[in-house]
Design a protein around this motif. Sequence first.
Motif, short mmCIF file in Angstrom:
data_model
loop_
_atom_site.label_atom_id
_atom_site.label_comp_id
_atom_site.label_asym_id
_atom_site.label_seq_id
_atom_site.Cartn_x
_atom_site.Cartn_y
_atom_site.Cartn_z
N THR A 130 0.76 -1.14 -0.06
CA THR A 130 -0.04 0.12 -0.08
C THR A 130 0.85 1.24 -0.24
O THR A 130 2.19 1.28 0.37
CB THR A 130 -0.99 -0.11 1.39
OG1 THR A 130 -1.62 1.03 1.12
CG2 THR A 130 -0.22 -0.11 2.44
N ALA A 131 0.22 2.33 -0.39
CA ALA A 131 0.89 3.60 -0.56
C ALA A 131 0.21 4.67 -0.10
O ALA A 131 -1.16 4.61 -0.22
CB ALA A 131 1.59 3.83 -1.93
N ALA A 143 -5.94 4.61 6.17
CA ALA A 143 -5.22 5.89 6.11
C ALA A 143 -4.43 5.64 4.65
O ALA A 143 -3.63 6.82 4.36
CB ALA A 143 -4.21 6.23 7.07
N TYR A 144 -4.30 4.79 4.07
CA TYR A 144 -3.57 4.56 2.63
C TYR A 144 -4.66 4.78 1.61
O TYR A 144 -5.58 4.08 1.64
CB TYR A 144 -2.94 3.10 2.69
CG TYR A 144 -1.75 3.00 3.74
CD1 TYR A 144 -1.97 2.93 5.04
CD2 TYR A 144 -0.44 3.22 3.38
CE1 TYR A 144 -0.88 2.72 6.07
CE2 TYR A 144 0.70 3.11 4.34
CZ TYR A 144 0.25 2.90 5.70
OH TYR A 144 1.25 2.85 6.34
N GLY A 145 -4.17 5.25 0.53
CA GLY A 145 -4.82 5.57 -0.61
C GLY A 145 -4.78 4.52 -1.70
O GLY A 145 -5.80 4.19 -2.37
N SER A 146 -3.84 3.65 -1.86
CA SER A 146 -3.36 2.88 -3.05
C SER A 146 -3.15 1.63 -2.48
O SER A 146 -2.42 1.44 -1.54
CB SER A 146 -2.57 3.41 -3.82
OG SER A 146 -2.76 4.64 -4.31
N TRP A 147 -3.75 0.46 -3.04
CA TRP A 147 -3.56 -0.93 -2.62
C TRP A 147 -3.21 -1.70 -3.93
O TRP A 147 -3.98 -1.56 -4.94
CB TRP A 147 -4.67 -1.33 -1.84
CG TRP A 147 -4.84 -0.64 -0.63
CD1 TRP A 147 -5.79 0.21 -0.31
CD2 TRP A 147 -4.30 -1.53 0.75
NE1 TRP A 147 -5.80 0.53 0.97
CE2 TRP A 147 -5.09 -0.34 1.71
CE3 TRP A 147 -3.77 -2.20 1.07
CZ2 TRP A 147 -4.77 -0.51 3.15
CZ3 TRP A 147 -3.41 -2.60 2.47
CH2 TRP A 147 -3.80 -1.77 3.30
N GLY A 148 -2.22 -2.77 -3.57
CA GLY A 148 -2.15 -3.72 -4.54
C GLY A 148 -3.07 -4.67 -4.47
O GLY A 148 -3.79 -4.72 -3.62
N GLN A 149 -2.98 -5.77 -5.39
CA GLN A 149 -3.90 -6.88 -5.36
C GLN A 149 -3.76 -7.90 -4.36
O GLN A 149 -4.64 -8.75 -4.18
CB GLN A 149 -4.05 -7.22 -6.90
CG GLN A 149 -3.15 -8.57 -7.08
CD GLN A 149 -1.63 -8.07 -7.39
OE1 GLN A 149 -1.36 -6.96 -7.21
NE2 GLN A 149 -0.79 -9.08 -7.52
#
Length: 125
Positions: free
Chosen positions: A96-97, A111-117
């Motif tokens: 996550t990022a 709190a994280y906006g981007s996630w991998g699969q």
Amino acid sequence: VQLQASGGGLVQAGGSLRLSCAASTRTFSGYTLGWFRQATGREREFVAALKWTNSNPFYADSVKGRFSISRDNAKSTLYLQMNSLQPDDTAVYYCTASRSIIHSNLGVPSAYGSWGQGTVVTVSS
């Protein structure tokens, strides 16, 4: 940013795996990055995080001393080296990022906006 996790698999207890997470961004260095995991029937839990400043990493107590998080900004890739794996480490692992996250929220999934699969890690006893 889009994230692609890989490196999961089946390993015996005591073994090691290295997860990778490739990011589709040229501004990778400006992101705080993290790894979470989710076992079947359980909530997603924090594993490790590394702030964009590349300062000291943060780990969940359950993995401290066994897991190591690192990043290669030139390759826009995040890693999680996992040693001394135990059956309790079995889970789907997500990278996550976040571009903006305060320290106290490093362990909070929302709190994280981007996630991998996610990539599956199975540790057999």
